[in-house]
Structure formats: structure tokens, C-alpha cells
Design an enzyme around this catalytic site. Structure first.
Site, mmCIF file in Angstrom:
data_model
loop_
_atom_site.group_PDB
_atom_site.id
_atom_site.type_symbol
_atom_site.label_atom_id
_atom_site.label_comp_id
_atom_site.label_asym_id
_atom_site.label_seq_id
_atom_site.Cartn_x
_atom_site.Cartn_y
_atom_site.Cartn_z
ATOM 1 N N TYR A 191 32.388 31.273 41.917
ATOM 2 C CA TYR A 191 32.825 32.656 41.660
ATOM 3 C C TYR A 191 32.037 33.255 40.489
ATOM 4 C CZ TYR A 191 36.152 36.382 40.270
ATOM 5 O OH TYR A 191 36.742 37.571 39.939
ATOM 6 N N LYS A 195 29.495 36.371 40.690
ATOM 7 C CA LYS A 195 29.806 37.617 39.991
ATOM 8 C C LYS A 195 28.721 37.965 38.955
ATOM 9 C CE LYS A 195 33.813 39.124 41.624
ATOM 10 N NZ LYS A 195 34.065 40.491 42.087
HETATM 11 N N1 LIG Z 1 42.844 39.706 39.140
HETATM 12 C C1 LIG Z 1 42.034 39.342 38.176
HETATM 13 O O1 LIG Z 1 42.455 38.745 37.158
HETATM 14 C C2 LIG Z 1 40.566 39.675 38.273
HETATM 15 C C3 LIG Z 1 39.775 39.369 37.155
HETATM 16 C C4 LIG Z 1 38.421 39.678 37.213
HETATM 17 C C5 LIG Z 1 37.896 40.270 38.347
HETATM 18 N N2 LIG Z 1 38.690 40.533 39.422
HETATM 19 C C6 LIG Z 1 38.065 41.168 40.578
HETATM 20 O O2 LIG Z 1 38.845 42.274 40.990
HETATM 21 C C7 LIG Z 1 38.631 42.497 42.393
HETATM 22 C C8 LIG Z 1 39.962 42.655 43.096
HETATM 23 O O3 LIG Z 1 40.686 41.441 42.980
HETATM 24 P P1 LIG Z 1 42.279 41.386 42.972
HETATM 25 O O4 LIG Z 1 42.642 40.513 41.843
HETATM 26 O O5 LIG Z 1 42.845 42.738 43.100
HETATM 27 O O6 LIG Z 1 42.515 40.533 44.323
HETATM 28 P P2 LIG Z 1 43.709 40.561 45.374
HETATM 29 O O7 LIG Z 1 44.966 41.062 44.786
HETATM 30 O O8 LIG Z 1 43.694 39.206 45.994
HETATM 31 O O9 LIG Z 1 43.220 41.637 46.448
HETATM 32 C C9 LIG Z 1 42.054 41.431 47.164
HETATM 33 C C10 LIG Z 1 41.888 42.516 48.194
HETATM 34 O O10 LIG Z 1 40.644 42.332 48.878
HETATM 35 C C11 LIG Z 1 40.868 42.097 50.263
HETATM 36 N N3 LIG Z 1 39.848 41.143 50.686
HETATM 37 C C12 LIG Z 1 39.708 39.859 50.285
HETATM 38 N N4 LIG Z 1 38.650 39.313 50.877
HETATM 39 C C13 LIG Z 1 38.099 40.269 51.663
HETATM 40 C C14 LIG Z 1 36.999 40.302 52.547
HETATM 41 N N5 LIG Z 1 36.221 39.219 52.737
HETATM 42 N N6 LIG Z 1 36.717 41.453 53.191
HETATM 43 C C15 LIG Z 1 37.494 42.550 53.015
HETATM 44 N N7 LIG Z 1 38.553 42.579 52.198
HETATM 45 C C16 LIG Z 1 38.858 41.439 51.544
HETATM 46 C C17 LIG Z 1 42.315 41.631 50.361
HETATM 47 O O11 LIG Z 1 42.928 41.885 51.607
HETATM 48 P P3 LIG Z 1 42.807 40.827 52.850
HETATM 49 O O12 LIG Z 1 43.247 39.494 52.307
HETATM 50 O O13 LIG Z 1 43.698 41.375 53.902
HETATM 51 O O14 LIG Z 1 41.377 40.834 53.248
HETATM 52 C C18 LIG Z 1 42.957 42.493 49.271
HETATM 53 O O15 LIG Z 1 43.150 43.807 49.747
HETATM 54 C C19 LIG Z 1 37.781 41.319 42.871
HETATM 55 O O16 LIG Z 1 36.434 41.722 42.910
HETATM 56 C C20 LIG Z 1 37.977 40.276 41.796
HETATM 57 O O17 LIG Z 1 36.916 39.369 41.725
HETATM 58 C C21 LIG Z 1 40.014 40.248 39.405
#
Ligand SMILES: NC(=O)c1ccc[n+]([C@@H]2O[C@H](COP(=O)([O-])OP(=O)(O)OC[C@H]3O[C@@H](n4cnc5c(N)ncnc54)[C@H](OP(=O)(O)O)[C@@H]3O)[C@@H](O)[C@H]2O)c1
Length: 289
Positions: A191, A195
Site C-alpha cells: 500500500y 501510494k
Molecule cells: N481511512 C484512512 O485512514 C485513510 C488514510 C489514508 C488514506 N486513505 C485513502 O482514502 C481513500 C478512501 O479510503 P476510505 O478509508 O474512505 O475507504 P473505505 O471506507 O473502505 O471506502 C472505499 C470506497 O472505495 C470503493 N472501492 C474499493 N475498491 C474499489 C475498486 N477497486 N474500484 C472501485 N471502487 C472501489 C468502495 O466500495 P466497494 O467496496 O463497493 O468497491 C468504497 O466506496 C483511499 O484512497 C485510501 O487509501 C484512507
């Protein structure tokens, strides 16, 4: 792979513009956008947000629609996406699909263009944190899939948006990276490496697509979402206590940064990485006691 039908709630949201809206190149904001940010400032604009059925992506879609944008949101699970589209209201449509599918980026961009007649904003948010674990036991094919989702898909989506609209009309792209690119951590080698590549891609694209299209990154720290549940749920109070801002992030914290970066207020900003982490990177200097 869905192209046209999708799981839209309601038809014909429209964006109040169209291919002949006559704006000329507009790198996010500028003519046609309202002054600064706030309600109505993105009125007439259209956005595509990947991975927006929950978490940060859904919060971004809510923030952009609150400022007047029409949004096309994606996710793999059509039911979850349909629920999100209903929640987002009449200016939202859905395009279910997997960003790892090479046909999906073109299809999602085509879907947004067909519905809204324009595509001013792209938010590359969908990502995977798999495979977890030490790199010496990681299957190289799983490693490759992390790069397909986290790096290749944002490139394909930007290419599709550029060709279909942004090259001629301008736009703003935001890639969701992670605060973690600043260091290393146990079990998240695939990851973190992917990233970091996305952050590098952001800077490269910012230079290549300027001046008509701005490309920036937003790098969240720990945010209360499903993806990060395994990190925050067992230890939220302890983690919050280490952060200068004394709490973990909420999806809206990140969404507000994205909303600002695509607004007219950020019209001279490209190639930047806006870190939204509650101060995690400066915590070493925090006064104890
Ligand atoms: N949460 C954190 O602490 C954190 C920290 C740093 C960065 N981020 C980044 O923030 C972004 C959003 O993450 P989040 O934490 O909001 O995750 P999340 O709550 O798990 O949501 C992920 C979303 O993306 C969709 N998704 C996952 N894989 C996909 C694919 N291959 N194609 C299309 N849609 C897909 C999921 O729906 P489906 O499962 O239905 O596809 C869901 O709508 C990501 O880029 C993550 O790396 C998050």
C-alpha cells in the site's frame, strides 16, 4: 462492467453546462465558477469521484454536491452505490465498476459526459490496502494488483478525463494519497509503496497537464472509515492522544480539503500535497504534560 445503465437514482440531473458552455480552459474555478468556495461555488460543474459509496469518497461527493456540483460516483458493489446515490440526491448518478478493470475508467468518464455534458473535476479516491503483511511473504501478483488499483487506475482515469473533456476545457484532478508516504510502517509495504508512486504520479501529471488542468494530492492521516477500522477501532483513544489535534480524522475533514483544492480559491495551486492528518507528522515536537 457497467457502462451506461448503472444504478442511477433519478435521471437527467444535468450540470447546467455542456460541451458548448463556452468557458474555455478552466483549471478548476475561474470563469463560470462562483467566487471562492461555499454553497453554489461549484454550480454548473461536474465531478467524477471513484470509490464513493462510503467513507472519504462519499464525504467528498457530499461536499461537492453541497457546493452545487453534479457528481458521478463509482464503487464495485452496485447496492452500496445505489444507496449512496439516493443519499446524494438529484444531482448524483452512479457508475458501478472496479477501477482495476481497464475498461472502467473510459466507461465512467463516458457516463459522466453523457449525463452532464462536461467533466470538470476528477477525484481518484478508490484504493486497496491489500496485500497486507511483510513484503517477503507477499505474492507478487497481489502486489501488482495494489499498483493496478492505486496507481494505474488513477492514470487511466486522468487520461480518459483529459481526452474527453479536460484537454480542451480545463479541470482539476485530486488524487487521494496517504500521510503514510512520509515514512514506513509494519505490514503495509504494498500500500505504502503504491501510494508513494501515486504521489509521484500526481506531481508528474501536474507538470504535464498545466496550465489547463491542475493536479494535486490530498494525504489523509488516520480517518474513521471501513478501510482503516482495523487500525482505529482497537486503540482509538490511545492513537488520538498521540495526535496534536487530539482526535482521529473524520471523512469530512478530508472532504473539505478536496472541496477547497478543486475550488476557484486554489486556482494557482498544482502539484501540491495537502496533508490532512491532525498533525501526525509534527507530533514529535508535541509538549508532553
Ligand atoms: N481511512 C484512512 O485512514 C485513510 C488514510 C489514508 C488514506 N486513505 C485513502 O482514502 C481513500 C478512501 O479510503 P476510505 O478509508 O474512505 O475507504 P473505505 O471506507 O473502505 O471506502 C472505499 C470506497 O472505495 C470503493 N472501492 C474499493 N475498491 C474499489 C475498486 N477497486 N474500484 C472501485 N471502487 C472501489 C468502495 O466500495 P466497494 O467496496 O463497493 O468497491 C468504497 O466506496 C483511499 O484512497 C485510501 O487509501 C484512507
Amino acid at each position: 462492467m457497467t457502462t451506461g445503465g448503472g444504478s442511477d437514482a433519478g435521471g437527467g440531473p444535468g450540470a447546467g453546462g455542456g460541451p458548448d458552455a463556452g468557458d474555455g480552459p478552466d483549471p478548476g474555478g475561474g470563469p463560470g465558477a462562483g467566487p471562492g468556495g461555499g454553497p453554489g461555488s461549484l454550480s454548473g460543474r461536474a465531478a467524477l469521484i471513484t470509490g464513493a459509496s462510503r467513507g472519504i469518497g462519499l464525504a467528498v461527493a457530499e461536499a461537492l454536491t453541497a457546493d452545487g456540483a453534479a457528481v458521478c460516483v463509482t464503487a464495485r458493489d452496485p447496492k452500496g452505490l445505489a444507496d449512496a446515490v439516493r443519499r446524494l440526491g438529484p444531482r448524483a448518478i452512479g457508475c458501478p465498476g472496479d477501477v482495476a478493470d481497464p475498461a472502467h475508467p473510459e466507461a465512467a468518464v463516458a457516463r459522466a459526459l453523457a449525463e452532464f455534458g462536461r467533466l470538470d473535476i476528477l477525484v481518484n479516491n478508490a484504493a486497496t490496502n491489500a496485500p497486507l503483511g511483510p513484503l517477503m511473504t507477499v505474492d507478487p501478483l497481489a502486489w501488482r494488483s495494489a499498483f493496478t488499483v492505486n496507481v494505474e487506475a488513477p492514470l487511466r482515469l486522468t487520461q480518459a478525463a483529459w481526452r474527453a473533456w479536460m484537454r480542451d476545457h480545463g479541470g482539476a484532478v485530486v488524487n487521494i494519497c496517504t500521510e503514510g508516504t512520509d515514512g514506513v510502517g509494519p505490514g503495509i509495504g504494498a500500500y505504502g509503496t503504491a501510494k508513494t508512486a501515486l504521489l509521484r504520479l500526481t506531481r508528474q501529471l501536474a507538470a504535464e497537464l498545466a496550465p489547463s488542468v491542475r493536479v494535486n494530492a490530498v494525504s489523509p492521516g488516520l480517518v474513521r472509515t471501513e478501510m482503516a477500522r482495523f487500525v482505529w477501532e482497537p486503540d482509538e483513544r490511545e492513537i488520538a492522544a498521540t495526535l496534536p489535534m487530539a482526535r482521529i480524522g473524520e471523512p469530512e475533514d478530508v472532504a473539505h480539503a478536496v472541496r477547497w483544492l478543486v475550488s476557484a480559491e486554489a486556482s494557482w495551486i498544482t502539484g501540491a500535497d495537502l496533508v490532512v492528518d491532525g498533525g501526525r507528522r509534527v507530533r514529535a515536537a508535541r509538549r508532553i504534560g
